[in-house]
Write a protein that holds these residues in place. Sequence first.
Motif: not given
Length: 282
Positions: A56-59, A69-76, A89-96
């Motif tokens: 989750g993005t909040d993690q 260093t781990h490749f990690t995906g987030a999303g909605s 906006a949420h996607a950019f926040e996750a990437m930030r």
Amino acid sequence: MKRIYDFSRNPAQRNYTVADLKALKGSGKTLTMCNPADRDQITACVEAGIDLFVVGTDQMEDVRELAPTHFTGAGSSWAQFGSDDEIIAHAFEAMRRGADMYYTLRSFDMMERMASEGIPVQSHIGLVPTFSHHYGGLRAFGRTAEEALQVWDTLKRMEDVGVFAVEVECLAEEVLLAVNDKTSVVTFSLGSGAGGDAVFSFLADICGEASEEDTPPKHAHAFGNVGRLHKQIHDERVEALGKFHSEVANGNFPYAPTNIGMHAGEQDKFLEALDKWTPVHQ
């Protein structure tokens, strides 16, 4: 380990980059992927050597502290946001926050919009549980040639709009084996055989913990029995709480060794002073 700048332009390192995952095609190498849900689980995944994470993005802050260093995906989730602008906006926040890709189930137009902004987009083919109403319930996909071709069409459409990776869930293994090297899209197999670029499984399923389903799905193979330990902890917690309640109710607790006493002779002086006490302010 690759030196990169993350999507917030911070110097970083990654075990795998977007380019590395694309290069898995035809390499004969298959990675592991998991979804740790808290700090303890993140640490366990790192220590176990799991290659890729989805969280989750909040993690993301915890991930970047414990697994920098781990490749990690987030999303909605599909229903999490109403408008396209909210999703972007949420996607950019996750990437930030340090994510390396962003998962979405929204429209092809939405996927293309994200990809055009440079976001590595992940989506989903085969069984998409969120859309199981449309399928008549949870079921396997691609068991007929006609349906397998429909899944292939969807995958190619995703590729055309710039999707980087897909979770491939409960798709007949022969289908993923046949199509994986015919697409540039990185595939994460969940219950779809060994033909993907990575094999994904839920941490709870791997460890033998409680499942979302009363009956875990076929692909939910348990390599451990952490659920037994959770039950043991719960049972011992209930037993301890029950003993505490009983001992208090019966007048036995607190026990003498757990109490604090006054210094010798101080109790008598205190009681005498207490009897003589009068308020200073009337």
